[in-house]
Design a protein around this motif. Structure first.
Motif, short mmCIF file in Angstrom:
data_model
loop_
_atom_site.label_atom_id
_atom_site.label_comp_id
_atom_site.label_asym_id
_atom_site.label_seq_id
_atom_site.Cartn_x
_atom_site.Cartn_y
_atom_site.Cartn_z
N ILE A 103 -74.69 78.49 1.24
CA ILE A 103 -74.60 79.07 -0.09
C ILE A 103 -74.90 78.00 -1.15
N SER A 104 -75.56 78.43 -2.24
CA SER A 104 -75.90 77.49 -3.31
C SER A 104 -74.78 77.39 -4.34
N SER A 105 -74.94 76.42 -5.23
CA SER A 105 -74.00 76.24 -6.34
C SER A 105 -73.96 77.45 -7.26
N GLU A 106 -74.98 78.31 -7.19
CA GLU A 106 -75.00 79.54 -8.01
C GLU A 106 -74.54 80.74 -7.20
N GLY A 107 -74.03 80.50 -6.01
CA GLY A 107 -73.52 81.60 -5.20
C GLY A 107 -74.59 82.37 -4.44
N ASN A 108 -75.81 81.86 -4.42
CA ASN A 108 -76.90 82.57 -3.71
C ASN A 108 -77.04 82.06 -2.28
N PHE A 115 -49.15 70.39 -1.01
CA PHE A 115 -50.10 71.41 -0.53
C PHE A 115 -51.16 71.69 -1.60
N HIS A 116 -52.31 71.07 -1.38
CA HIS A 116 -53.42 71.19 -2.30
C HIS A 116 -54.69 71.39 -1.48
N ASP A 117 -55.71 71.96 -2.11
CA ASP A 117 -56.95 72.23 -1.37
C ASP A 117 -58.04 71.24 -1.76
N ALA A 118 -58.54 70.54 -0.74
CA ALA A 118 -59.64 69.61 -0.99
C ALA A 118 -60.97 70.16 -0.50
N LEU A 119 -60.98 71.19 0.31
CA LEU A 119 -62.21 71.58 1.00
C LEU A 119 -62.89 72.83 0.44
N VAL A 120 -62.13 73.83 0.07
CA VAL A 120 -62.72 75.15 -0.21
C VAL A 120 -63.24 75.29 -1.64
N GLY A 121 -62.62 74.60 -2.59
CA GLY A 121 -63.10 74.67 -3.96
C GLY A 121 -62.55 75.87 -4.71
N GLY A 122 -63.02 76.03 -5.96
CA GLY A 122 -62.47 77.07 -6.83
C GLY A 122 -63.18 78.40 -6.72
N SER A 123 -62.73 79.33 -7.57
CA SER A 123 -63.31 80.68 -7.56
C SER A 123 -64.66 80.70 -8.28
N THR A 124 -65.44 81.73 -7.97
CA THR A 124 -66.72 81.96 -8.65
C THR A 124 -66.77 83.44 -9.04
N ALA A 125 -67.78 83.82 -9.80
CA ALA A 125 -67.93 85.24 -10.15
C ALA A 125 -68.01 86.06 -8.87
N ALA A 126 -68.73 85.55 -7.88
CA ALA A 126 -68.89 86.30 -6.63
C ALA A 126 -67.58 86.40 -5.86
N SER A 127 -66.80 85.30 -5.82
CA SER A 127 -65.53 85.36 -5.07
C SER A 127 -64.54 86.28 -5.78
N ASN A 128 -64.56 86.29 -7.13
CA ASN A 128 -63.70 87.24 -7.86
C ASN A 128 -64.09 88.68 -7.56
N ARG A 129 -65.39 88.97 -7.55
CA ARG A 129 -65.85 90.34 -7.24
C ARG A 129 -65.37 90.76 -5.85
N ALA A 130 -65.49 89.83 -4.89
CA ALA A 130 -65.10 90.15 -3.53
C ALA A 130 -63.59 90.39 -3.43
N ARG A 131 -62.81 89.66 -4.23
CA ARG A 131 -61.34 89.77 -4.16
C ARG A 131 -60.80 90.93 -4.98
N TYR A 132 -61.36 91.11 -6.21
CA TYR A 132 -60.72 92.01 -7.19
C TYR A 132 -61.62 93.17 -7.61
N GLY A 133 -62.83 93.26 -7.11
CA GLY A 133 -63.73 94.35 -7.48
C GLY A 133 -64.49 94.05 -8.77
N GLU A 134 -65.15 95.05 -9.29
CA GLU A 134 -66.07 94.88 -10.42
C GLU A 134 -65.33 94.83 -11.75
N LEU A 157 -58.78 81.91 -1.86
CA LEU A 157 -58.10 82.34 -0.63
C LEU A 157 -56.70 82.90 -0.90
N ASP A 158 -56.25 82.91 -2.15
CA ASP A 158 -54.93 83.45 -2.49
C ASP A 158 -54.91 84.96 -2.18
#
Lengths: 216, 270
Positions: free
Chosen positions: A83-88, B134-153, B227-228
Protein backbone atom coordinates in the motif's frame (compact mmCIF):
# COMPACT_ATOMS: atom_id res chain seq x y z
CA UNK A 1 9.60 -24.28 6.11
CA UNK A 2 6.49 -24.54 3.99
CA UNK A 3 6.54 -23.27 0.43
CA UNK A 4 4.25 -20.59 -0.90
CA UNK A 5 4.14 -21.08 -4.65
CA UNK A 6 1.27 -19.45 -6.49
CA UNK A 7 0.36 -20.86 -9.87
CA UNK A 8 1.09 -20.55 -12.69
CA UNK A 9 4.84 -20.30 -12.22
CA UNK A 10 6.31 -18.26 -15.03
CA UNK A 11 9.15 -19.43 -17.22
CA UNK A 12 12.13 -17.12 -16.61
CA UNK A 13 13.01 -17.22 -20.32
CA UNK A 14 9.80 -15.29 -21.11
CA UNK A 15 10.90 -12.23 -19.11
CA UNK A 16 10.92 -8.94 -21.05
CA UNK A 17 13.80 -7.61 -18.95
CA UNK A 18 16.51 -9.43 -17.03
CA UNK A 19 18.82 -7.52 -14.66
CA UNK A 20 21.75 -8.79 -12.62
CA UNK A 21 22.35 -6.79 -9.43
CA UNK A 22 25.80 -7.41 -7.93
CA UNK A 23 26.35 -7.89 -4.20
CA UNK A 24 26.11 -4.57 -2.26
CA UNK A 25 24.80 -2.58 -5.25
CA UNK A 26 21.86 -0.21 -5.78
CA UNK A 27 19.39 -0.72 -8.64
CA UNK A 28 16.22 0.82 -10.05
CA UNK A 29 13.83 0.19 -12.93
CA UNK A 30 10.29 1.04 -14.00
CA UNK A 31 7.57 -1.58 -13.72
CA UNK A 32 4.39 -0.79 -15.61
CA UNK A 33 0.86 -1.53 -14.40
CA UNK A 34 0.03 -5.14 -15.19
CA UNK A 35 3.66 -6.22 -15.44
CA UNK A 36 5.15 -8.52 -12.84
CA UNK A 37 8.56 -8.25 -11.27
CA UNK A 38 10.43 -11.23 -9.88
CA UNK A 39 13.28 -10.76 -7.42
CA UNK A 40 15.52 -13.81 -7.28
CA UNK A 41 17.85 -14.53 -4.36
CA UNK A 42 20.53 -16.18 -6.50
CA UNK A 43 22.68 -17.67 -3.74
CA UNK A 44 20.26 -17.60 -0.79
CA UNK A 45 20.14 -15.67 2.51
CA UNK A 46 20.42 -12.25 0.86
CA UNK A 47 18.26 -9.36 2.11
CA UNK A 48 16.86 -7.22 -0.70
CA UNK A 49 15.84 -3.81 0.63
CA UNK A 50 13.18 -2.42 -1.70
CA UNK A 51 11.20 0.80 -2.13
CA UNK A 52 8.46 1.68 -4.61
CA UNK A 53 7.40 5.10 -5.88
CA UNK A 54 4.40 5.97 -8.05
CA UNK A 55 6.01 6.49 -11.45
CA UNK A 56 4.23 9.76 -12.31
CA UNK A 57 4.31 11.26 -8.79
CA UNK A 58 7.22 10.26 -6.57
CA UNK A 59 5.60 11.97 -3.56
CA UNK A 60 3.37 8.89 -3.40
CA UNK A 61 5.50 6.02 -2.16
CA UNK A 62 5.54 2.69 -0.45
CA UNK A 63 4.20 2.82 3.11
CA UNK A 64 5.29 0.03 5.43
CA UNK A 65 2.77 1.01 8.10
CA UNK A 66 -0.21 1.12 5.72
CA UNK A 67 0.90 -2.24 4.33
CA UNK A 68 1.15 -3.76 7.83
CA UNK A 69 -2.21 -2.31 8.83
CA UNK A 70 -4.06 -3.55 5.75
CA UNK A 71 -2.75 -7.09 6.03
CA UNK A 72 -3.01 -7.19 9.83
CA UNK A 73 0.21 -9.13 10.20
CA UNK A 74 3.90 -8.42 10.61
CA UNK A 75 5.11 -10.68 7.79
CA UNK A 76 4.90 -10.35 4.03
CA UNK A 77 4.17 -13.29 1.72
CA UNK A 78 1.90 -14.38 -1.15
CA UNK A 79 -1.28 -12.30 -1.17
CA UNK A 80 0.18 -9.31 0.65
CA UNK A 81 -0.99 -6.01 -0.81
CA UNK A 82 1.68 -3.30 -0.85
CA UNK A 83 0.00 0.00 0.00
CA UNK A 84 1.17 3.54 -0.78
CA UNK A 85 1.33 6.59 1.47
CA UNK A 86 -1.91 7.70 -0.22
CA UNK A 87 -3.66 4.45 0.63
CA UNK A 88 -3.53 3.09 -2.93
CA UNK A 89 -2.62 -0.45 -3.92
CA UNK A 90 0.84 -0.38 -5.52
CA UNK A 91 1.67 -4.07 -6.03
CA UNK A 92 0.40 -7.48 -4.96
CA UNK A 93 2.69 -10.36 -3.97
CA UNK A 94 1.63 -13.14 -6.35
CA UNK A 95 4.29 -15.77 -5.72
CA UNK A 96 6.82 -16.46 -2.99
CA UNK A 97 9.02 -19.51 -2.61
CA UNK A 98 10.54 -18.25 0.66
CA UNK A 99 7.52 -17.49 2.85
CA UNK A 100 8.89 -14.79 5.11
CA UNK A 101 9.74 -11.17 4.34
CA UNK A 102 10.02 -8.16 6.66
CA UNK A 103 8.70 -4.63 6.52
CA UNK A 104 9.17 -3.55 10.16
CA UNK A 105 12.91 -3.10 10.46
CA UNK A 106 13.74 -0.71 7.61
CA UNK A 107 17.18 -0.31 6.06
CA UNK A 108 20.65 -0.19 7.52
CA UNK A 109 22.44 3.15 7.50
CA UNK A 110 25.95 4.20 8.48
CA UNK A 111 24.44 6.20 11.33
CA UNK A 112 22.11 3.54 12.72
CA UNK A 113 24.93 1.00 12.41
CA UNK A 114 27.02 3.05 14.85
CA UNK A 115 24.22 2.73 17.41
CA UNK A 116 23.62 -0.97 16.79
CA UNK A 117 27.15 -2.26 16.45
CA UNK A 118 29.52 0.48 17.66
CA UNK A 119 31.12 3.58 16.16
CA UNK A 120 33.86 1.54 14.51
CA UNK A 121 31.40 0.34 11.83
CA UNK A 122 30.41 3.81 10.64
CA UNK A 123 32.45 3.67 7.44
CA UNK A 124 30.86 0.58 5.96
CA UNK A 125 28.65 0.65 2.90
CA UNK A 126 24.99 0.60 3.98
CA UNK A 127 21.55 0.38 2.38
CA UNK A 128 20.62 4.00 2.83
CA UNK A 129 23.79 5.00 0.97
CA UNK A 130 22.49 2.88 -1.91
CA UNK A 131 19.00 4.35 -1.67
CA UNK A 132 20.21 7.96 -1.62
CA UNK A 133 22.47 7.40 -4.65
CA UNK A 134 19.71 5.66 -6.56
CA UNK A 135 16.76 7.98 -5.79
CA UNK A 136 18.89 11.03 -6.60
CA UNK A 137 19.19 9.67 -10.17
CA UNK A 138 15.43 10.26 -10.32
CA UNK A 139 15.44 13.75 -8.83
CA UNK A 140 14.61 12.69 -5.29
CA UNK A 141 16.61 13.12 -2.08
CA UNK A 142 17.16 11.55 1.34
CA UNK A 143 13.76 12.80 2.50
CA UNK A 144 12.14 10.44 -0.02
CA UNK A 145 13.86 7.44 1.55
CA UNK A 146 11.36 5.87 3.97
CA UNK A 147 11.22 2.58 5.88
CA UNK A 148 11.18 -0.09 3.20
CA UNK A 149 10.30 -3.71 2.58
CA UNK A 150 13.06 -6.27 3.10
CA UNK A 151 12.57 -9.24 0.83
CA UNK A 152 14.07 -12.47 2.22
CA UNK A 153 14.90 -10.81 5.54
CA UNK A 154 13.68 -12.69 8.61
CA UNK A 155 12.56 -10.50 11.53
CA UNK A 156 10.28 -12.40 13.92
CA UNK A 157 8.16 -10.06 16.06
CA UNK A 158 7.48 -11.83 19.36
CA UNK A 159 4.24 -11.48 21.37
CA UNK A 160 6.38 -9.59 23.90
CA UNK A 161 7.22 -7.03 21.23
CA UNK A 162 10.83 -8.20 21.03
CA UNK A 163 12.31 -8.40 17.57
CA UNK A 164 15.67 -9.16 16.03
CA UNK A 165 17.02 -9.94 12.60
CA UNK A 166 17.70 -13.67 12.54
CA UNK A 167 19.10 -16.09 9.97
CA UNK A 168 17.34 -15.83 6.61
CA UNK A 169 15.39 -18.86 5.41
CA UNK A 170 15.82 -18.29 1.67
CA UNK A 171 17.86 -20.76 -0.34
CA UNK A 172 19.61 -20.33 -3.71
CA UNK A 173 17.07 -19.48 -6.41
CA UNK A 174 14.22 -18.56 -4.06
CA UNK A 175 12.13 -15.74 -5.45
CA UNK A 176 9.28 -13.39 -4.78
CA UNK A 177 7.03 -12.13 -7.57
CA UNK A 178 4.87 -9.00 -7.48
CA UNK A 179 2.25 -7.74 -9.89
CA UNK A 180 2.27 -3.98 -10.37
CA UNK A 181 -1.17 -2.43 -9.85
CA UNK A 182 0.09 1.00 -10.96
CA UNK A 183 3.17 2.21 -12.86
CA UNK A 184 5.95 2.14 -10.26
CA UNK A 185 9.61 2.98 -9.92
CA UNK A 186 11.30 0.06 -8.16
CA UNK A 187 14.40 0.97 -6.14
CA UNK A 188 16.57 -1.73 -4.58
CA UNK A 189 19.52 -1.77 -2.24
CA UNK A 190 21.01 -5.23 -2.44
CA UNK A 191 21.96 -5.10 1.21
CA UNK A 192 25.70 -4.75 2.00
CA UNK A 193 25.19 -5.29 5.76
CA UNK A 194 27.86 -7.54 7.26
CA UNK A 195 27.08 -7.03 10.94
CA UNK A 196 23.85 -9.00 11.20
CA UNK A 197 22.45 -12.23 9.76
CA UNK A 198 20.15 -10.55 7.18
CA UNK A 199 22.37 -11.90 4.42
CA UNK A 200 24.37 -14.48 6.30
CA UNK A 201 27.08 -11.82 6.93
CA UNK A 202 28.12 -12.37 3.32
CA UNK A 203 26.34 -10.21 0.68
CA UNK A 204 25.59 -11.97 -2.62
CA UNK A 205 24.09 -10.96 -5.99
CA UNK A 206 20.43 -11.04 -6.99
CA UNK A 207 18.45 -11.05 -10.24
CA UNK A 208 15.46 -8.92 -11.19
CA UNK A 209 13.14 -10.13 -13.95
CA UNK A 210 10.21 -8.21 -15.44
CA UNK A 211 7.34 -10.08 -17.11
CA UNK A 212 4.76 -8.58 -19.48
CA UNK A 213 1.16 -8.27 -18.31
CA UNK A 214 -1.17 -11.12 -19.20
CA UNK A 215 -3.32 -8.97 -21.49
CA UNK A 216 -0.23 -7.81 -23.37
CA UNK B 1 30.51 -19.39 -5.66
CA UNK B 2 33.25 -20.80 -3.51
CA UNK B 3 33.71 -19.11 -0.19
CA UNK B 4 37.32 -18.76 0.93
CA UNK B 5 38.63 -19.83 4.32
CA UNK B 6 39.14 -16.16 5.25
CA UNK B 7 35.54 -15.30 4.39
CA UNK B 8 34.27 -18.19 6.49
CA UNK B 9 36.32 -16.99 9.44
CA UNK B 10 35.02 -13.45 8.91
CA UNK B 11 31.42 -14.72 8.84
CA UNK B 12 31.94 -16.76 12.00
CA UNK B 13 33.45 -13.79 13.83
CA UNK B 14 30.55 -11.48 12.83
CA UNK B 15 28.03 -14.16 13.75
CA UNK B 16 29.49 -14.51 17.24
CA UNK B 17 29.54 -10.75 17.74
CA UNK B 18 25.92 -10.36 16.66
CA UNK B 19 24.84 -13.14 19.03
CA UNK B 20 26.53 -11.28 21.89
CA UNK B 21 24.90 -7.96 20.96
CA UNK B 22 21.49 -9.63 20.64
CA UNK B 23 21.83 -11.31 24.03
CA UNK B 24 22.86 -8.02 25.63
CA UNK B 25 19.98 -6.14 23.97
CA UNK B 26 17.22 -8.68 24.59
CA UNK B 27 18.24 -10.49 27.74
CA UNK B 28 19.96 -7.86 29.83
CA UNK B 29 18.58 -4.41 28.93
CA UNK B 30 14.91 -5.14 29.78
CA UNK B 31 15.96 -6.18 33.29
CA UNK B 32 17.58 -2.77 33.72
CA UNK B 33 14.33 -1.01 32.86
CA UNK B 34 11.76 -0.13 35.53
CA UNK B 35 8.03 -0.84 35.45
CA UNK B 36 5.47 1.79 34.47
CA UNK B 37 5.17 5.11 36.31
CA UNK B 38 2.24 5.17 38.78
CA UNK B 39 -0.68 7.15 37.37
CA UNK B 40 -0.47 9.60 40.30
CA UNK B 41 3.34 9.70 40.21
CA UNK B 42 5.82 12.19 38.82
CA UNK B 43 4.02 15.53 39.16
CA UNK B 44 5.36 18.29 36.90
CA UNK B 45 7.61 20.54 39.04
CA UNK B 46 6.12 23.84 40.21
CA UNK B 47 6.66 26.63 37.68
CA UNK B 48 8.03 24.31 35.00
CA UNK B 49 5.03 24.41 32.65
CA UNK B 50 5.69 26.42 29.49
CA UNK B 51 2.43 25.74 27.69
CA UNK B 52 -0.59 23.48 28.05
CA UNK B 53 -2.87 22.60 25.18
CA UNK B 54 -6.09 20.60 25.00
CA UNK B 55 -6.29 18.75 21.70
CA UNK B 56 -9.94 17.95 20.87
CA UNK B 57 -10.83 14.47 19.66
CA UNK B 58 -9.92 14.07 15.98
CA UNK B 59 -7.56 17.07 15.93
CA UNK B 60 -3.85 17.74 15.61
CA UNK B 61 -1.32 20.06 17.18
CA UNK B 62 2.28 20.93 16.55
CA UNK B 63 4.91 22.52 18.71
CA UNK B 64 8.59 23.31 18.75
CA UNK B 65 10.37 21.52 21.58
CA UNK B 66 13.84 22.60 22.64
CA UNK B 67 16.44 20.19 23.93
CA UNK B 68 15.81 19.77 27.67
CA UNK B 69 12.11 20.53 27.42
CA UNK B 70 9.61 17.72 27.77
CA UNK B 71 6.16 17.00 26.45
CA UNK B 72 3.60 15.28 28.66
CA UNK B 73 0.78 13.67 26.70
CA UNK B 74 -2.07 12.80 29.07
CA UNK B 75 -5.49 11.20 28.85
CA UNK B 76 -7.66 13.18 31.31
CA UNK B 77 -11.00 12.23 29.71
CA UNK B 78 -10.68 8.51 28.98
CA UNK B 79 -8.79 6.19 26.65
CA UNK B 80 -7.42 7.86 23.51
CA UNK B 81 -4.55 7.24 21.12
CA UNK B 82 -2.06 9.93 20.18
CA UNK B 83 0.10 9.55 17.07
CA UNK B 84 3.35 11.47 16.81
CA UNK B 85 5.87 12.45 14.17
CA UNK B 86 8.87 14.72 14.68
CA UNK B 87 11.63 16.50 12.81
CA UNK B 88 14.97 17.99 13.83
CA UNK B 89 14.47 21.75 14.12
CA UNK B 90 16.18 23.43 11.17
CA UNK B 91 16.59 20.20 9.17
CA UNK B 92 13.33 18.55 8.26
CA UNK B 93 15.18 15.78 6.42
CA UNK B 94 16.18 14.34 9.81
CA UNK B 95 13.08 12.84 11.34
CA UNK B 96 11.65 10.27 13.68
CA UNK B 97 12.37 6.76 12.41
CA UNK B 98 10.24 4.01 13.92
CA UNK B 99 12.12 1.24 12.10
CA UNK B 100 15.50 2.26 13.52
CA UNK B 101 13.89 2.84 16.92
CA UNK B 102 12.61 -0.74 17.19
CA UNK B 103 15.51 -2.43 15.40
CA UNK B 104 18.24 -0.67 17.36
CA UNK B 105 16.60 -1.41 20.73
CA UNK B 106 15.65 -5.00 19.81
CA UNK B 107 11.99 -4.38 20.63
CA UNK B 108 8.80 -2.78 19.40
CA UNK B 109 7.55 -2.59 23.01
CA UNK B 110 8.42 0.99 23.92
CA UNK B 111 8.12 2.15 27.50
CA UNK B 112 9.82 4.01 30.33
CA UNK B 113 13.60 3.96 29.89
CA UNK B 114 13.54 3.61 26.09
CA UNK B 115 14.51 6.30 23.58
CA UNK B 116 13.23 7.29 20.14
CA UNK B 117 15.73 7.59 17.31
CA UNK B 118 15.97 9.82 14.26
CA UNK B 119 17.08 8.35 10.94
CA UNK B 120 20.56 9.78 11.63
CA UNK B 121 21.40 7.56 14.59
CA UNK B 122 20.63 10.29 17.12
CA UNK B 123 18.25 10.28 20.05
CA UNK B 124 15.27 12.59 19.55
CA UNK B 125 13.29 11.74 22.69
CA UNK B 126 13.77 9.94 25.99
CA UNK B 127 10.69 8.22 27.38
CA UNK B 128 11.32 9.45 30.92
CA UNK B 129 7.88 8.60 32.35
CA UNK B 130 5.21 6.25 31.06
CA UNK B 131 2.23 4.81 32.91
CA UNK B 132 1.28 2.09 30.40
CA UNK B 133 4.16 0.57 28.42
CA UNK B 134 1.70 -0.12 25.61
CA UNK B 135 2.30 1.92 22.50
CA UNK B 136 2.30 1.10 18.80
CA UNK B 137 5.48 1.42 16.80
CA UNK B 138 4.57 -0.69 13.77
CA UNK B 139 1.04 -0.12 12.47
CA UNK B 140 0.84 3.68 12.34
CA UNK B 141 -2.15 6.00 12.48
CA UNK B 142 -5.55 6.12 10.84
CA UNK B 143 -6.22 7.22 7.26
CA UNK B 144 -9.37 8.19 5.37
CA UNK B 145 -9.47 4.62 4.06
CA UNK B 146 -9.02 3.00 7.49
CA UNK B 147 -11.79 5.24 8.92
CA UNK B 148 -14.13 4.23 6.08
CA UNK B 149 -13.39 0.57 6.72
CA UNK B 150 -14.00 0.96 10.48
CA UNK B 151 -16.87 3.47 10.65
CA UNK B 152 -18.49 3.57 7.20
CA UNK B 153 -19.04 6.54 4.90
CA UNK B 154 -18.84 9.42 7.36
CA UNK B 155 -16.64 12.49 7.21
CA UNK B 156 -14.30 11.75 10.12
CA UNK B 157 -10.91 13.22 10.86
CA UNK B 158 -7.89 10.93 10.48
CA UNK B 159 -4.21 10.97 11.40
CA UNK B 160 -2.80 10.95 7.87
CA UNK B 161 -4.75 14.07 6.91
CA UNK B 162 -3.92 15.64 10.27
CA UNK B 163 -0.21 15.19 9.59
CA UNK B 164 -0.59 16.60 6.06
CA UNK B 165 -2.21 19.68 7.63
CA UNK B 166 0.43 19.99 10.36
CA UNK B 167 3.26 19.57 7.83
CA UNK B 168 1.63 22.05 5.44
CA UNK B 169 1.33 24.74 8.12
CA UNK B 170 5.01 24.29 8.98
CA UNK B 171 6.03 24.82 5.36
CA UNK B 172 6.76 21.13 4.87
CA UNK B 173 5.00 18.82 2.45
CA UNK B 174 3.83 15.24 2.19
CA UNK B 175 7.31 14.00 1.33
CA UNK B 176 8.45 15.18 4.76
CA UNK B 177 5.95 13.07 6.70
CA UNK B 178 7.59 10.02 8.27
CA UNK B 179 5.70 6.98 9.60
CA UNK B 180 4.22 7.62 13.04
CA UNK B 181 4.44 6.22 16.55
CA UNK B 182 1.15 5.99 18.46
CA UNK B 183 1.05 6.33 22.23
CA UNK B 184 -1.63 4.48 24.22
CA UNK B 185 -2.24 1.98 21.40
CA UNK B 186 -1.81 -1.50 22.94
CA UNK B 187 -0.85 -3.48 19.83
CA UNK B 188 1.08 -6.76 19.94
CA UNK B 189 1.55 -9.68 17.57
CA UNK B 190 0.66 -13.32 18.26
CA UNK B 191 2.98 -16.23 17.50
CA UNK B 192 2.01 -16.05 13.80
CA UNK B 193 2.77 -12.35 13.53
CA UNK B 194 -0.92 -11.31 13.46
CA UNK B 195 -1.60 -7.96 15.16
CA UNK B 196 -3.93 -7.87 18.17
CA UNK B 197 -5.37 -5.07 20.28
CA UNK B 198 -4.93 -5.68 24.01
CA UNK B 199 -8.01 -4.23 25.67
CA UNK B 200 -7.71 -2.69 29.12
CA UNK B 201 -4.09 -1.59 28.88
CA UNK B 202 -4.87 2.15 29.09
CA UNK B 203 -7.03 4.18 31.45
CA UNK B 204 -8.08 7.70 32.26
CA UNK B 205 -5.08 9.53 33.69
CA UNK B 206 -2.44 7.66 31.72
CA UNK B 207 0.47 9.76 30.48
CA UNK B 208 3.87 9.68 28.83
CA UNK B 209 6.68 12.22 29.30
CA UNK B 210 8.96 12.69 26.31
CA UNK B 211 12.15 14.64 26.99
CA UNK B 212 13.54 16.30 23.88
CA UNK B 213 17.22 15.40 23.43
CA UNK B 214 17.73 17.83 20.54
CA UNK B 215 15.79 20.83 19.23
CA UNK B 216 12.67 19.42 17.60
CA UNK B 217 9.45 20.17 15.82
CA UNK B 218 6.69 17.78 16.90
CA UNK B 219 3.25 17.03 15.47
CA UNK B 220 0.55 15.09 17.34
CA UNK B 221 -2.75 13.65 16.11
CA UNK B 222 -5.57 12.62 18.46
CA UNK B 223 -7.52 10.03 16.43
CA UNK B 224 -8.59 6.47 17.27
CA UNK B 225 -5.97 3.89 16.34
CA UNK B 226 -7.04 1.87 13.27
CA UNK B 227 -6.95 -1.39 15.26
CA UNK B 228 -9.09 -0.03 18.14
CA UNK B 229 -12.18 -2.28 18.18
CA UNK B 230 -14.43 0.41 19.75
CA UNK B 231 -17.31 0.63 17.22
CA UNK B 232 -18.03 4.36 17.67
CA UNK B 233 -15.74 7.14 16.53
CA UNK B 234 -15.65 9.22 19.71
CA UNK B 235 -12.07 10.21 20.58
CA UNK B 236 -11.95 12.25 23.80
CA UNK B 237 -9.78 15.35 24.13
CA UNK B 238 -6.20 14.82 25.27
CA UNK B 239 -3.82 17.12 27.09
CA UNK B 240 -0.37 18.13 25.87
CA UNK B 241 1.86 19.96 28.33
CA UNK B 242 5.23 21.39 27.39
CA UNK B 243 7.48 21.84 30.43
CA UNK B 244 11.08 22.32 31.50
CA UNK B 245 12.30 18.86 32.42
CA UNK B 246 14.73 18.38 35.30
CA UNK B 247 18.27 18.20 33.92
CA UNK B 248 19.33 14.58 33.43
CA UNK B 249 21.66 13.29 36.14
CA UNK B 250 24.86 11.40 35.32
CA UNK B 251 23.02 8.11 35.91
CA UNK B 252 19.91 9.17 33.95
CA UNK B 253 17.92 6.02 33.21
CA UNK B 254 17.29 6.65 29.49
CA UNK B 255 20.91 7.61 28.84
CA UNK B 256 22.44 4.65 30.61
CA UNK B 257 20.02 1.69 30.54
CA UNK B 258 21.19 0.26 27.23
CA UNK B 259 24.44 0.38 25.30
CA UNK B 260 22.46 1.37 22.21
CA UNK B 261 21.15 4.49 23.99
CA UNK B 262 24.68 5.29 25.22
CA UNK B 263 25.99 5.19 21.64
CA UNK B 264 22.99 7.19 20.36
CA UNK B 265 23.72 9.95 22.87
CA UNK B 266 27.37 9.88 21.83
CA UNK B 267 26.12 10.65 18.31
CA UNK B 268 23.99 13.51 19.71
CA UNK B 269 27.08 14.99 21.39
CA UNK B 270 29.23 15.04 18.24
Amino acid sequence: MSKFFATPVRDASTAVADYFVPANAPFSCLVKKGESVRIVDLEGQQAVDTLFYRADDFSERYSSQDTLRVQGSAYVSTGTKLISSEGNLMLTVTADTCGRHDTSAGACSCEANTVRFGHQVKYLHACRENFVIEVMKHGMSKRDVVPNINFFMNVPVEPSGELAIVDGISGPGDYVELKAEMDVLLVISNCPQINNPCNGFNPTPIQVLVFAGEEG
Amino acid sequence: MTVTEDTLLFIEENKRRYAELKAAGQKHAPKALPGPTPRDGSPIPEGAVLHAETIPGGWYWSTPLKAGEALRIRLPHGPAAVSMIAWAAGDKSERLNYADTVKVQWTSALGKGRVLFSDMGRVMFSLIEDTTGFHDALVGGSTAASNRARYGEKALRNTRDNFILAAGKLGYDKRDIPPALTFFAPVRTDADGVFHWLEGKRQTGDFVDLRAEMDLVVALSNCPHPLDPEPDYAPPAVEAIRFRAPAPAADDLCRTATIEAVRGFENNAR
